[in-house]
Design an enzyme around this catalytic site. Structure first.
Site, PDB file in Angstrom:
ATOM      1  N   CYS A 159     -54.438 105.808  20.723  1.00  0.00           N
ATOM      2  CA  CYS A 159     -54.751 106.713  21.825  1.00  0.00           C
ATOM      3  C   CYS A 159     -56.186 107.236  21.776  1.00  0.00           C
ATOM      4  CB  CYS A 159     -53.772 107.887  21.849  1.00  0.00           C
ATOM      5  SG  CYS A 159     -54.046 109.037  20.497  1.00  0.00           S
ATOM      6  N   CYS A 170     -57.659 107.567  16.539  1.00  0.00           N
ATOM      7  CA  CYS A 170     -56.362 106.900  16.567  1.00  0.00           C
ATOM      8  C   CYS A 170     -56.476 105.522  17.230  1.00  0.00           C
ATOM      9  CB  CYS A 170     -55.357 107.762  17.323  1.00  0.00           C
ATOM     10  SG  CYS A 170     -53.750 106.970  17.497  1.00  0.00           S
ATOM     11  N   CYS A 188     -52.676 111.530  13.550  1.00  0.00           N
ATOM     12  CA  CYS A 188     -53.115 111.606  14.933  1.00  0.00           C
ATOM     13  C   CYS A 188     -52.475 112.853  15.529  1.00  0.00           C
ATOM     14  CB  CYS A 188     -52.674 110.370  15.707  1.00  0.00           C
ATOM     15  SG  CYS A 188     -52.842 110.608  17.489  1.00  0.00           S
ATOM     16  N   CYS A 244     -49.727 110.169  22.447  1.00  0.00           N
ATOM     17  CA  CYS A 244     -49.943 108.966  21.636  1.00  0.00           C
ATOM     18  C   CYS A 244     -48.697 108.074  21.734  1.00  0.00           C
ATOM     19  CB  CYS A 244     -50.205 109.401  20.196  1.00  0.00           C
ATOM     20  SG  CYS A 244     -50.624 108.051  19.107  1.00  0.00           S
ATOM     21  N   LYS A 267     -34.027  93.552 -19.654  1.00  0.00           N
ATOM     22  CA  LYS A 267     -34.653  94.860 -19.868  1.00  0.00           C
ATOM     23  C   LYS A 267     -34.723  95.574 -18.514  1.00  0.00           C
ATOM     24  CE  LYS A 267     -38.725  96.842 -22.109  1.00  0.00           C
ATOM     25  NZ  LYS A 267     -39.103  97.725 -21.023  1.00  0.00           N
ATOM     26  N   TYR A 300     -26.130  99.367 -23.148  1.00  0.00           N
ATOM     27  CA  TYR A 300     -26.511  98.266 -24.040  1.00  0.00           C
ATOM     28  C   TYR A 300     -26.476  98.548 -25.529  1.00  0.00           C
ATOM     29  CZ  TYR A 300     -30.929 100.743 -23.241  1.00  0.00           C
ATOM     30  OH  TYR A 300     -31.901 101.697 -23.101  1.00  0.00           O
ATOM     31  N   GLU A 336     -30.894  90.335 -24.012  1.00  0.00           N
ATOM     32  CA  GLU A 336     -30.410  91.136 -22.885  1.00  0.00           C
ATOM     33  C   GLU A 336     -31.545  91.375 -21.904  1.00  0.00           C
ATOM     34  OE1 GLU A 336     -28.249  94.744 -24.422  1.00  0.00           O
ATOM     35  OE2 GLU A 336     -28.651  93.708 -26.295  1.00  0.00           O
ATOM     36  N   ASP A 391     -35.316  98.264 -15.679  1.00  0.00           N
ATOM     37  CA  ASP A 391     -36.415  99.183 -15.416  1.00  0.00           C
ATOM     38  C   ASP A 391     -35.835 100.472 -14.831  1.00  0.00           C
ATOM     39  OD1 ASP A 391     -38.990  99.890 -15.485  1.00  0.00           O
ATOM     40  OD2 ASP A 391     -39.625  98.735 -13.734  1.00  0.00           O
ATOM     41  N   LYS A 397     -42.136  91.462 -22.469  1.00  0.00           N
ATOM     42  CA  LYS A 397     -42.466  91.940 -21.124  1.00  0.00           C
ATOM     43  C   LYS A 397     -42.924  90.784 -20.252  1.00  0.00           C
ATOM     44  CE  LYS A 397     -43.510  96.396 -20.956  1.00  0.00           C
ATOM     45  NZ  LYS A 397     -43.288  97.608 -20.462  1.00  0.00           N
TER      46      LYS A 397
END
Ligand SMILES: [Zn+2]
Length: 666
Positions: A407, A404, A422, A428, A114, A223, A112, A116, A310
């Protein structure tokens, strides 16, 4: 008559259950969303009028609403083991050798995917869901039943010939599409996007308000059956049965005869896993026969009859050409790694997020480095390490920008925050353009005929510098813009004009106050009723509003403290934008219950519980879910909970009837 109504309710519930099953479990809807919604509405209306036919497992309750303050700890009837991990062909072959020493005869394996996500144990009795508990430490977990009930692929009522009592285990996952949509919405309100679907899924299960969980596109993939007299002898058969009973059991599972076939399955899914709608991090292999499983038993930590394989996190190395910095609508700075394009997990990766200055310092990542890029549980690829053996000799440590990039104003970083900002709110360009783009967006002012790119053109041409300037634009002014014709210029101006009809709560959302999303905007509009009242509210006042926390309150106060924002709002007012609730909305609202907090309990005759709560709020009162010394009244209907009654009596809180309540607001 009552018999008829009961039948009608039952029939609607059955139909909706069937449609839910077709849609969420089989992915094969047979009626339109519209028809489904109409049937649901019909059921909700009947149920509201006839609370005597209440059923905790009615499909109408999928929308949630139950609030859990503290999740109760529940001991699992049988322990939820974790699985041993394997990473190679040799690991699996060793495992098979161990198995063959302990059992006789041929061994078949169920393979099956797996998933997450967050592990979950569901208990069913007589075909209905009675309990949903998280894995916790394997011995005990949290009771999250109210939240799990809102997940549409979890059947509340089973089909076919299910056992009287059993448990079924599975994983709550957040499909990638839904995860990306949730993040879009968060970015829109200036919130940090979620890092990965798994943590977001398990976090969702611990939300206190199940109505919030209902809004998240979670799925439950099952499952494993647990219990006596299940009527099945093998894992694979168990999966098929569970599917027949109405559970969502992905069809990718396979029954195979050898470890070689197991490896074929693993290799196939290692390569094709990105075609799935949700994330997997490996394959689970189980000895198929329950009889053999029992013979094999458990070690102290894990079953001997199961093994997780895995996948290796997909990783490549490539050159980091340049680190650039992006400025968001809220002024947040995000460092971005611009990479030499490379293939990873089926896509070409050119950029990876570096998150913030701390992350750059931690990795000691520099321009010109060879870096390892991974696409693990995260959607956006990330840099996990630098290949220091390949670092050029003249390499220089990365200096995080101090100003920034758009600007040139000095950046700020608040204590306790990872992100630089900023602060040049009004000067900006990406912030200015971003705010106006948010203002015109579909969920905000929904201005037809004006798109994000045109906003940028208008700002760059110096025609507008904030959203209030939109209302002075003329056809003659916009006509010279790129790709603009007489007709489209007229549409644009008309679209802006039409936005003056957009109701106050959406205008409030459109203003783009940090952390004020659609729901919060609605709450604030309802509570304060006008922008004037809201702009005069203090931080203390704001946090007293239901569901408004310190962070939001501070952000609202900041917004209205700005002289520039005050000027913009004055202009919007002059242009006729809706900055207070309409007379129609207000007509149904009073302050008769101001300062009073109500707890509603039981079943009511003339109004539904939902209507009752709305009446309280519309008349200025507050609804609370639990009785405390702050409660002013308990409105009690039929079948009020005995523990609530005792508590109210102990605290000497007046208990009033439905009629007495209605008198109060007459
Ligand atoms: Zn800037």
């Amino acid at each position: 008559m009552s018999q008829n109504i009961q039948q009608q309710i039952q029939q609607l519930r059955d139909e909706l259950r069937e449609h839910n099953y077709n849609y969420y479990v089989l992915d094969n809807p047979i009626i339109s969303d519209y028809d489904f919604d109409m049937k649901l509405k019909q059921l909700q209306e009947l149920e509201a009028k006839h609370p005597e036919f209440y059923d905790a497992n009615s499909p109408s309750l999928r929308v949630g609403g139950e609030v859990t303050k503290n999740f109760k700890t529940v001991v699992h009837e049988s322990r939820m083991y974790s699985l041993d991990n394997s990473y190679s062909k040799e690991d699996l072959e060793d495992w098979e050798t161990r198995i063959k020493k302990l059992v006789d005869g041929d061994v078949m394996y169920t393979c099956e995917l797996k998933y997450d996500g967050a592990s979950m144990n569901l208990t069913y009795e007589n075909g209905t869901l009675v309990k949903a508990v998280t894995r916790g430490d394997g011995f005990q977990g949290d009771n999250v039943t109210a939240n799990v009930k809102t997940i549409k692929s979890v059947p509340l009522q089973l089909r076919g010939d299910y056992p009287d009592k059993f448990e079924i285990r599975g994983e709550i996952v957040l499909p990638i599409d839904g995860f990306l949509k949730m993040n879009e919405a968060r970015i829109e309100t200036g919130e940090e996007p979620y890092r990965n679907p798994r943590n977001t899924a398990s976090g969702s299960l611990k939300l206190q308000d199940s109505a919030e969980v209902a809004k998240r596109p979670l799925e439950c993939l099952l499952y494993s059956l647990k219990g006596r007299h299940l009527g099945v002898d093998t894992q694979f058969e168990g999966l098929q049965k569970a599917r027949d009973w109405g559970f969502k059991v992905p069809s990718e599972a396979r029954l195979v005869k050898s470890i070689d076939e197991v490896l074929e399955y693993i290799n196939y899914w290692d390569e094709h896993r990105h075609e799935l709608p949700y994330e997997i991090d490996g394959v689970v292999v189980k000895v198929n026969s329950f009889y053999q499983q029992e013979e094999l038993g458990y070690t102290a930590k894990a079953p001997r009859w199961a093994m997780a394989y895995k996948f290796k996190a997909e990783q490549v190395s490539t050159r980091l050409n340049e680190i650039t910095y992006q400025v968001g609508r809220t002024g947040a700075i995000t460092p971005v790694a611009n990479l030499e394009p490379v293939e990873l997990a089926g896509t070409t990766v050119k950029r990876a997020s570096l998150h913030n200055a701390d992350q750059i310092a931690k990795l000691d990542v520099r321009e010109g480095d060879e870096v390892f890029v991974e696409k693990g549980g995260e959607i956006i690829p990330k840099i996990i390490a630098v290949d220091f053996t390949k670092r050029p000799e003249n390499s220089q440590p990365t200096k995080y920008i101090t100003h920034c990039p758009e600007c040139d104003i000095a950046l700020v970083r608040q204590e306790g925050e990872a992100q630089h900002y900023c602060p040049n709110y009004n000067g900006c360009p990406p912030q200015i353009i971003g705010r106006i783009q948010h203002y015109i967006s579909r969920k905000a002012m929904d201005i037809e005929g004006l798109g994000g790119e045109t906003v940028a053109l208008l700002v760059n041409a110096g025609l507008i510098s904030n959203y209030s300037d939109l209302y002075e634009l003329t056809v003659g002014e916009v006509l010279p813009l790129e790709r603009m014709a007489q007709k489209s210029a007229e549409n644009l101006v008309n679209g802006i004009e039409a936005s003056k009809q957009i109701p106050f709560e959406r205008v409030l959302y459109a203003l783009g106050i940090r952390y004020v999303g659609e729901t919060v905007a609605k709450k604030l509009a309802k509570h304060y009723k006008s922008i004037d009242a809201l702009s005069n509210a203090s931080q203390d006042d704001l946090v007293n509003v239901d569901e408004i926390g310190e962070k939001i309150a501070e952000s609202v106060v900041d917004f209205f403290n700005s002289e520039q924002n005050q000027l913009i709002i004055e202009r919007l007012k002059r242009f006729g934008v809706q900055l207070e609730l309409s007379a129609e909305t207000l007509a149904n609202q009073t302050n008769k219950l101001e300062g009073e907090t109500f707890v509603v309990s039981g079943v009511f005759e003339t109004v539904s519980r939902t209507e009752l709560k709305k009446l309280i709020e519309d008349n200025g009162g507050k609804v609370s879910s639990s009785i405390s010394s702050k409660t002013s009244f308990v409105v009690a209907g039929d079948k009020m909970g005995p523990s609530k009654r005792t508590k109210a009596e102990k605290l000497e809180i007046p208990i009033i009837t439905e009629d007495e309540f209605l008198q109060k607001i007459k």
